[in-house]
Design an enzyme around this catalytic site. Structure first.
Site, short mmCIF file in Angstrom:
data_model
loop_
_atom_site.label_atom_id
_atom_site.label_comp_id
_atom_site.label_asym_id
_atom_site.label_seq_id
_atom_site.Cartn_x
_atom_site.Cartn_y
_atom_site.Cartn_z
N ASP A 144 0.79 -1.22 0.00
CA ASP A 144 0.00 0.00 0.00
C ASP A 144 0.84 1.29 0.00
O ASP A 144 1.44 1.63 1.01
CB ASP A 144 -0.91 -0.03 1.24
CG ASP A 144 -1.98 1.04 1.19
OD1 ASP A 144 -2.10 1.72 0.15
OD2 ASP A 144 -2.69 1.21 2.19
N ASP A 347 -1.77 5.87 -6.69
CA ASP A 347 -1.99 4.92 -5.61
C ASP A 347 -1.87 3.49 -6.11
O ASP A 347 -2.38 3.15 -7.18
CB ASP A 347 -3.38 5.16 -5.01
CG ASP A 347 -3.65 4.30 -3.80
OD1 ASP A 347 -2.72 4.11 -2.98
OD2 ASP A 347 -4.78 3.80 -3.66
#
Ligand SMILES: *[C@@H]1O[C@H](CO)[C@@H](O)[C@H](O)[C@H]1NC(C)=O
Ligand SMILES: *[C@@H]1O[C@H](CO)[C@@H](O)[C@H](O)[C@H]1NC(C)=O
Ligand SMILES: *[C@@H]1O[C@H](CO)[C@@H](O)[C@H](O)[C@H]1NC(C)=O
Ligand SMILES: *[C@@H]1O[C@H](CO)[C@@H](O)[C@H](O)[C@H]1NC(C)=O
Ligand SMILES: *[C@@H]1O[C@H](CO)[C@@H](O)[C@H](O)[C@H]1NC(C)=O
Ligand SMILES: *[C@@H]1O[C@H](CO)[C@@H](O)[C@H](O)[C@H]1NC(C)=O
Ligand SMILES: *[C@@H]1O[C@H](CO)[C@@H](O)[C@H](O)[C@H]1NC(C)=O
Ligand SMILES: *[C@@H]1O[C@H](CO)[C@@H](O)[C@H](O)[C@H]1NC(C)=O
Length: 469
Positions: A144, A347
């Site tokens: 992440d 992201d």
């Protein structure tokens, strides 16, 4: 039903055949100016994967959490409704952190689908297996770039632990585990990376972190030996030993946090890797990509860099400066200010790129026009532009190009344009935000096959085409 299963089976065989001659297949991909022709089956998860090639031994395998490359894959069909709901929830979570006022994606707000009480995987899509402790235990963590703290569930699960596939980490069986004290600078600094205050249990630092409505972890802030590869070991790595964890996190052991903050693995390994990392996400969710740390890991032939932007409301995220979008070589008429209102981030965990409605509408309309010869398929949440490609073995689509400050142009791979449900339901993999003022997210579908480089000291993000397939 039987005949559709049969035709699916035939299609998979055909695809396996087409892709078994991969090198010639790659040559068969034709780029006609602003269009690209490719085999439909290359979008499906049922393909043979080429092993990723990197010129370093210290690359970690990156696999999709629902792909067979994940050792924890349960083998069942992907629940696309769940995947997409989680993704919209992640978009909302990120937007709430980068915008002062958020309205979410219009589809999320207007749809009559209620989010499950615990959608909770933090939405991340790819996982990586690391070793923790002495002796080292393998743990598969969600990868992440949108959060900073690395954590894993820990015995004795004083609060509660969700079900995970691998054995839960037991700090009392590791000789290298140590608690961090409440007065340690890293404990005092921690809230910048977790957005939550720390506490004390005795003299032990207690952390908390949450990922949207119903997912959280809290426990002891501690240090351990983190083994990335046999030759890449980070000692005294600060992480969250989660004693109270809620959410499903899809049965994975926790999260690997790569965002911009002192607690991120990127900062903690700065002396080893110089705050430089890259990854490549493969075309299909069944194939394996890679994650590498440090310079000299570049595998792509040509690289284009765009400045890394800091988002004022939340410096944790990797900001980028999108300046425009082209379809079929024609720049869309979009005021570039719509991308910079709340800012745009790149992201690893968000599946779909979420665009300002002004940009989305222009993209959708140009794309639909260029695809007029294909049969459209019924919309499926959260998409409105879907096609039935089941009658084709190859298709020709307009190339979608993103322009970033630099200026650079990034021509998406064909796998970066579509979300595959099945051959008769293939959707344009973008969603519209509710308002032009909402934060923009450049998602992981659009990053497929690019080596994406995060050069933090250089203040730049790079895209290298054909980083993996
Ligand atoms: C898929 O996920 C959705 C949302 O979590 C759930 O409502 C639905 O029952 C699931 N479908 C199947 C077939 O499991
Ligand atoms: C949502 O669905 C429920 C049950 O089908 C219905 O009663 C309700 O009116 C719907 N709400 C909206 C906003 O469409
Ligand atoms: C741990 O993971 C590494 C790399 O994925 C693998 O080679 C090794 O066999 C695993 N060890 C165990 C005990 O599963
Ligand atoms: C967790 O796993 C146990 C044992 O397999 C099972 O009984 C339980 O229902 C699971 N809990 C959840 C929330 O899935
Ligand atoms: C870490 O701190 C907790 C809470 O104070 C304590 O229960 C545990 O024994 C400590 N572990 C070690 C290895 O010091
Ligand atoms: C659609 O097909 C027709 C006939 O083959 C062709 O002339 C036309 O250029 C095609 N349109 C697009 C947008 O590809
Ligand atoms: C984004 O790029 C444009 C074009 O190069 C530039 O004018 C603008 O200042 C940049 N914005 C930020 C926030 O860097
Ligand atoms: C493809 O997916 C759509 C949407 O979930 C579904 O309605 C359709 O039946 C599926 N088609 C096949 C051939 O599986």
């Amino acid at each position: 039903m039987a005949s559709s299963l049969l035709s699916e089976f035939v299609r998979i065989l055909l695809c396996a055949f087409v892709l078994s001659v991969r090198s010639s297949f790659e040559k068969k991909v034709l780029v006609h100016g602003a269009q690209i022709t490719f085999p439909v089956c290359s979008l499906s998860p049922s393909i043979n994967c080429a092993a990723p090639t990197t010129n370093v031994n210290s690359a970690l395998n990156l696999v999709h959490k629902h792909g067979p490359g994940s050792q924890l894959f349960d083998g069942g069909p992907i629940n696309h409704t769940k995947v997409l709901l989680e993704d919209m929830a992640r978009v909302k979570w990120i937007q709430s952190k980068i915008s002062n006022s958020i309205s979410g994606t219009s589809d999320l707000k207007e749809s009559n689908v209620s989010l499950p009480a615990s959608y909770g995987s933090g939405g991340s899509s790819y996982v990586v297996t690391v070793g923790l402790g002495t002796p080292t235990k393998n743990l598969t963590l969600l990868f992440d770039t949108g959060s900073a703290l690395t954590w894993t569930q820990c015995e004795p699960c004083i609060g509660s632990c969700y079900n995970q596939t691998e054995p839960i980490f037991n700090p009392s069986r590791s000789s290298s585990y140590a608690n961090i004290s409440c007065s340690a600078p890293s404990c005092i600094q921690l809230p910048s990376g977790t957005d939550q205050l720390t506490g004390c249990s005795g003299s032990t630092c207690v952390y908390g972190a949450s990922y949207g409505d119903a997912s959280f972890t809290d426990g002891f802030f501690a240090t351990e030996t983190l083994t990335l590869t046999p030759t890449d070991v980070i000692t005294n790595f600060e992480f969250g030993c989660g004693e109270n964890n809620q959410g499903t996190f899809d049965g994975f052991a926790g999260l690997l946090g790569l965002a911009r903050d002192p607690v991120s693995i990127i900062e903690q390994s700065a002396t080893q890797y110089g705050r430089y990392f890259s990854y490549c996400l493969p075309r299909s969710t069944s194939c394996t990509g890679y994650l590498t740390f440090g310079r000299g890991t570049v595998t792509s032939a040509s690289l284009n860099f765009t400045p890394m932007v800091t988002i004022a409301q939340n410096p944790l995220f990797y900001g980028i400066n999108i300046t425009g979008i082209s379809v079929g070589g024609n720049p869309l008429s979009i005021p570039s200010t719509v991308f910079s209102n709340a800012g745009a981030i790149i992201d690893s965990g968000t599946t779909l790129t979420s665009l300002p409605p002004t940009a989305y509408t222009a993209l959708q309309s140009a794309f639909q026009k260029a695809m007029a010869n294909y049969t459209s398929a019924p919309p499926i949440y959260p998409f409105d532009t879907c096609y039935d490609f089941s009658m084709f073995s190859t298709i020709t689509v307009p190339v979608i190009t993103f322009s970033f400050d630099g200026p650079i142009n990034v021509e998406l791979d064909w796998s970066g344009m579509f979300y595959w449900v099945n051959a008769s339901e293939v959707c344009l993999a973008f969603v519209a935000n509710n308002a032009d003022t909402d934060g923009v997210i450049y998602g992981n579908t659009q990053q497929r096959t690019f080596e994406v480089i995060y050069d933090v000291p250089g203040g730049q993000i790079g895209f290298g085409a054909q980083g993996c397939s």
